[in-house]
Design an enzyme around this catalytic site. Structure first.
Site, PDB file in Angstrom:
ATOM      1  N   PHE B  39       1.014  -0.771  -0.071  1.00  0.00           N
ATOM      2  CA  PHE B  39      -0.435  -0.224  -0.023  1.00  0.00           C
ATOM      3  C   PHE B  39       1.051   1.549  -0.356  1.00  0.00           C
ATOM      4  CE2 PHE B  39      -2.477  -3.302   2.252  1.00  0.00           C
ATOM      5  CZ  PHE B  39      -3.670  -3.385   1.347  1.00  0.00           C
ATOM      6  N   VAL B  80       2.290  -1.435   4.359  1.00  0.00           N
ATOM      7  CA  VAL B  80       2.066  -0.537   4.676  1.00  0.00           C
ATOM      8  C   VAL B  80       3.649  -0.084   4.593  1.00  0.00           C
ATOM      9  CG1 VAL B  80       1.291   1.703   5.138  1.00  0.00           C
ATOM     10  CG2 VAL B  80       0.140  -0.594   5.133  1.00  0.00           C
ATOM     11  N   CYS B  81       3.631   1.168   2.957  1.00  0.00           N
ATOM     12  CA  CYS B  81       4.962   2.256   3.341  1.00  0.00           C
ATOM     13  C   CYS B  81       5.425   2.578   4.726  1.00  0.00           C
ATOM     14  CB  CYS B  81       5.170   2.787   2.271  1.00  0.00           C
ATOM     15  SG  CYS B  81       6.258   4.011   1.727  1.00  0.00           S
ATOM     16  N   ILE B  82       6.317   3.244   5.214  1.00  0.00           N
ATOM     17  CA  ILE B  82       6.519   3.394   6.163  1.00  0.00           C
ATOM     18  C   ILE B  82       6.652   5.130   6.041  1.00  0.00           C
ATOM     19  CG2 ILE B  82       8.747   2.704   5.719  1.00  0.00           C
ATOM     20  CD1 ILE B  82       8.644   3.227   9.067  1.00  0.00           C
ATOM     21  N   ALA B  85       3.179   5.851   5.005  1.00  0.00           N
ATOM     22  CA  ALA B  85       2.047   5.889   6.055  1.00  0.00           C
ATOM     23  C   ALA B  85       2.545   7.597   7.266  1.00  0.00           C
ATOM     24  CB  ALA B  85       2.489   4.954   6.839  1.00  0.00           C
TER      25      ALA B  85
END
Lengths: 98, 133, 134
Positions: B39, B80-82, B85
Site C-alpha cells: 500500500f 504499508v509503506c512507512i 504512512a
C-alpha cells in the site's frame, strides 16, 4: 503484455497513451471507469481495430455497474475477476495506465 | 503463480482498493499465491483500524484483513509503506511510541515497512499489478 | 537475487499530486537492489524533468534537483516520449541536463535522458519484467 486502463477516455488521456505504446502482441483490459470506452459512443473508434483483433477485454462487473451492458461496442470480450487473473497470468508484464 | 499487488489509493475515494481486493480474492480462489500487497501513496489509508463505514456498506479494511495474506512466518503480507504512512498519520504502536504520539491506528492484519518491500515483491513475484487512480 | 527489468512509468507533473515525488522515492530505494532500472516520462510526466522548476511560490519542496543524483546510483536510462514533449511545446533543450559517468568508458560523462518516439518506447516497455505506474 497486459495493458490495464481504468479511466474514461472522456475524462483522461490514459486510453490514448496506452494505444500510443501498445505493441502488436499485447492485449488491453478496461476496468473501473475505463469500461466507458467499451460502450458504443463517439470515442468507440479509438479501440475498434484492436477489438476486431480480439485484443480488448472489459471487466464485466464494472460494465454492469455502469449500466452499459446493452450498449457494448462490437468485439469486446467480457471477463470477471477470475478472467482478469487469467489475463495477468497469460500475458506477462502488466502495465497500469493509472 | 506468485502475484503481488500495489495499491495507490485509499478506500472509498477511489475504486482502486476494491478492484485490487476482488482481484486478490479471485487469484487466491484460483490457487495462486498473493506474495504481498503493498500500500503506497494514499493507499496507506486502507490500513486504518478506525475506519467506520455505514452498516449497509462494505468494510474495505476488514475485507483485506479477512483475506489473511501472510508469509510462512505468519507475518502479514499486507504491507504499508512507512514513509507514505508517517506522512499521512498512519502509525503502528512502535512508530507512535518512537514519535511520542499517544495512540496508533494500524489494523493488526497489516504491517508497516520500507519501500524496499515493494521492490522485493517485484523481484520475487511472477507478476506485479498496480491499482491506482 | 535475480536481476529483473523494472520500469517506472511517470505520467503526471511534479506538484499537482504526490505521485512524482513518491515515485522518485521508490526509484532511489530501487537503486540499492541492483536491478535493471528504467524510467519513462510520458504525458505530463515530462514536466517532472523540465529545467528551471521553482516551488518557492507554492510553499512546497522542490525535489527536481534530486534527479541529478540518479546518475550516481547507476540509474541512467530515462526515456522521454518525443510525442509528449512536442504536444506540450517542449523539446529536449527544455529538460534538465541529467548525466552519469560511464564506468565502462573511462568515466566519461554521458546524458541519462533519451528522447524516444512512441514506437521505440513500446519496444522498451515490452522488454520489462515489472512496470510500476505512478
Amino acid at each position: 503484455m497486459l495493458h490495464i486502463v481504468n479511466k474514461s477516455s472522456f475524462e483522461r488521456n490514459s486510453l490514448k497513451s496506452c494505444l500510443n505504446t501498445i505493441d502488436d502482441t499485447s492485449v488491453m483490459l478496461l476496468i473501473e471507469d475505463g469500461v466507458i470506452s467499451a460502450a458504443k459512443n463517439t470515442n468507440a473508434p479509438m479501440i475498434a481495430d484492436l477489438a476486431v483483433q480480439g485484443r480488448v477485454y472489459a471487466l464485466q462487473g464494472d460494465v454492469e455497474a455502469r449500466g452499459i451492458s446493452s450498449k457494448l461496442a462490437d468485439n469486446i470480450k467480457l471477463v470477471g475477476y477470475a478472467g482478469f487473473v487469467d489475463l495477468v497470468v497469460e500475458h506477462g508484464t502488466a502495465v497500469s495506465w493509472v | 503463480m506468485k502475484i503481488s499487488i500495489q495499491v495507490n489509493e485509499g478506500p472509498y475515494q477511489h475504486q482502486a482498493s476494491d478492484t485490487a481486493y476482488q482481484f486478490a480474492k479471485a487469484a487466491i480462489e484460483k490457487g495462486h499465491e498473493i506474495f504481498r500487497v503493498f500500500f503506497y501513496h494514499d493507499g496507506v489509508n486502507n490500513a486504518s483500524r478506525f475506519t467506520l463505514p455505514p452498516q449497509d456498506d462494505r468494510n474495505v479494511i476488514n475485507q483485506w484483513a479477512e483475506l489473511g495474506i501472510k508469509n510462512a512466518d505468519g507475518e502479514p503480507e499486507l504491507v504499508v509503506c512507512i514513509a507514505a504512512a508517517l506522512r499521512r498519520g498512519m502509525l503502528d504502536e512502535s512508530e507512535a511510541s518512537k514519535n511520542d504520539i499517544n495512540g496508533n491506528n494500524l489494523h493488526p492484519a497489516f504491517r508497516i515497512s520500507g519501500l524496499g518491500q515493494l521492490i522485493e515483491a517485484g523481484i520475487k513475484s511472477d507478476r506485479l499489478v498496480v491499482f491506482g487512480d | 537475487m535475480a536481476t529483473k527489468k523494472f520500469m517506472y512509468l511517470n505520467r503526471r507533473s511534479s506538484f499537482g499530486t504526490i505521485y512524482a515525488i513518491e515515485s522518485l522515492e521508490v526509484v532511489l530505494i530501487a537503486a540499492a537492489f541492483e536491478q535493471d532500472v528504467s524510467l519513462a516520462f510520458i504525458d505530463d510526466g515530462v514536466y517532472q524533468i523540465v529545467e528551471g522548476q521553482n516551488a518557492d511560490g507554492i510553499g512546497m519542496k522542490n525535489f527536481s534537483k534530486t534527479f541529478h543524483a540518479l546518475g550516481d546510483y547507476d540509474i541512467n536510462k530515462l526515456y522521454v516520449s518525443a510525442e509528449s514533449l512536442e504536444e506540450r511545446g517542449l523539446s529536449a533543450d527544455d529538460l534538465m541536463p541529467l548525466v552519469y559517468e560511464d564506468e565502462d568508458d573511462d568515466w566519461a560523462e554521458k546524458p541519462s535522458i533519451k528522447v524516444v518516439f512512441n514506437v521505440e518506447l513500446s519496444k522498451i516497455m515490452s522488454e520489462q519484467d515489472v512496470c510500476l505506474s505512478f
